[in-house]
Design a protein around this motif. Structure first.
Motif, PDB file in Angstrom:
ATOM      1  N   ALA A  60       0.830  -1.203   0.000  1.00 44.42           N
ATOM      2  CA  ALA A  60       0.000   0.000   0.000  1.00 44.42           C
ATOM      3  C   ALA A  60       0.865   1.254   0.000  1.00 44.42           C
ATOM      4  O   ALA A  60       0.539   2.253  -0.660  1.00 44.42           O
ATOM      5  CB  ALA A  60      -0.917  -0.011   1.219  1.00 44.42           C
ATOM      6  N   GLN A  61       1.987   1.228   0.721  1.00 46.68           N
ATOM      7  CA  GLN A  61       2.871   2.385   0.760  1.00 46.68           C
ATOM      8  C   GLN A  61       3.467   2.688  -0.607  1.00 46.68           C
ATOM      9  O   GLN A  61       3.487   3.839  -1.049  1.00 46.68           O
ATOM     10  CB  GLN A  61       4.010   2.133   1.759  1.00 46.68           C
ATOM     11  N   VAL A  62       3.964   1.658  -1.272  1.00 44.39           N
ATOM     12  CA  VAL A  62       4.710   1.873  -2.502  1.00 44.39           C
ATOM     13  C   VAL A  62       3.800   2.062  -3.714  1.00 44.39           C
ATOM     14  O   VAL A  62       4.068   2.889  -4.582  1.00 44.39           O
ATOM     15  CB  VAL A  62       5.694   0.706  -2.733  1.00 44.39           C
ATOM     16  N   VAL A  63       2.726   1.293  -3.784  1.00 43.00           N
ATOM     17  CA  VAL A  63       1.833   1.353  -4.953  1.00 43.00           C
ATOM     18  C   VAL A  63       0.636   2.261  -4.694  1.00 43.00           C
ATOM     19  O   VAL A  63       0.064   2.836  -5.617  1.00 43.00           O
ATOM     20  CB  VAL A  63       1.387  -0.063  -5.356  1.00 43.00           C
ATOM     21  N   GLY A  64       0.236   2.383  -3.433  1.00 45.87           N
ATOM     22  CA  GLY A  64      -0.825   3.312  -3.068  1.00 45.87           C
ATOM     23  C   GLY A  64      -2.162   2.965  -3.682  1.00 45.87           C
ATOM     24  O   GLY A  64      -2.524   1.792  -3.802  1.00 45.87           O
ATOM     25  N   ASP A  65      -2.892   3.991  -4.103  1.00 47.94           N
ATOM     26  CA  ASP A  65      -4.252   3.756  -4.596  1.00 47.94           C
ATOM     27  C   ASP A  65      -4.280   3.205  -6.017  1.00 47.94           C
ATOM     28  O   ASP A  65      -5.344   3.034  -6.601  1.00 47.94           O
ATOM     29  CB  ASP A  65      -5.094   5.025  -4.501  1.00 47.94           C
TER      30      ASP A  65
END
Length: 264
Positions: A60-65
């Motif tokens: 979630a941090q690296v790819v996000g939404d």
């Protein structure tokens, strides 16, 4: 739409060759991690808890939404393990759970997260290769192999046709392709074979052997890097191939693969 990790075209440095040494970044420096993943195709996140949940948080941090689909966690423990050669993740496995079909792996997983749950007591160093730079270099050093990778259809998983869960329909693709959003995919799998009754089957078999030999011979010169307990290696799976050296003792890693919004 590009993911944060793909917002700019990677700048390849011909002087350093195709070897990749991922930078280490504290997990709270999210923007820095995204920038390094876009630049190098790989980054190591430090400071996460040594848990499976941490892989989801890191994704979630690296790819996000831009996250589209996560695939089930895999835990791999090896004891006195042999070397793992350079490869890109991606597989086509479907299962039936309670009468409902589920996909457990996808041929076009575009990110891989690998967490070191237990480092090997001896050996087991990791290495990575920028497959974009590798393939571009072949255009001059081995144009026949370059033409094969960019211009020939193969059955990606035909060597494993008897595996339960692998669809019976051949997965036809080239080693080098592009997504509809322009991302380049460079595949590396030992499952590739010529299509059934392909008139060029003999030539294809030779080129697959040459690819394997060329990739294996490149491994010795690649820089090595280590993963401490809890570290998470994040890879652009369309761009970077990864492997590791042989090791003594027991080593355990957790693996999470995913597709982002601009993956195939």
């Amino acid at each position: 739409m590009n993911t944060p990790a793909q917002s700019a075209r990677p700048q390849e440095d011909p002087a350093r060759g195709p070897g990749v040494t991922p930078a280490r970044v504290p997990q709270e420096r999210v923007r820095r991690a995204r920038d390094l993943l876009a630049r190098d195709g790989a980054v190591i996140l430090t400071g996460h808890e040594n848990t499976s949940d941490a892989l989801v948080v890191a994704a979630a941090q690296v790819v996000g939404d831009h996250l589209r689909e996560l695939y089930p966690h895999r835990v791999r423990t090896s004891r006195d393990g042999a070397p793992v050669h350079l490869h890109a993740d991606g597989f086509d496995i479907r299962v039936d759970i309670g009468g409902v079909p589920h996909r457990r792996r996808h041929p076009d997983e575009d990110h891989v997260l690998l967490q070191c749950a237990r480092p090997a007591p001896e050996g087991g160093a990791s290495f990575a290769l920028d497959a974009y730079a590798f393939v571009d270099g072949l255009a001059a050093s081995d144009p026949v192999l370059h033409d094969f990778l960019t211009g020939t259809d193969v059955d990606l998983y035909g060597a494993w046709a008897g595996l339960r869960g692998l669809p019976a329909t051949p997965r036809v693709a080239r080693h080098v392709e592009y997504t509809r959003t322009g991302r380049r995919i460079v595949r590396r799998t030992d499952g590739a074979v010529a299509l059934h009754r392909d008139p060029a089957a003999e030539h294809i078999g030779r080129q697959l052997d040459r690819l394997r030999e060329t990739v294996h011979s490149a491994e010795a010169a690649l820089p090595r890097f280590g993963l401490d307990e809890g570290d998470i290696l994040v890879l652009d799976n369309y761009r970077c191939w990864h492997g590791r050296d042989a090791h003594q003792g027991e080593r355990t890693v957790r693996i999470l693969t995913l597709r982002a919004s601009d993956a195939r």
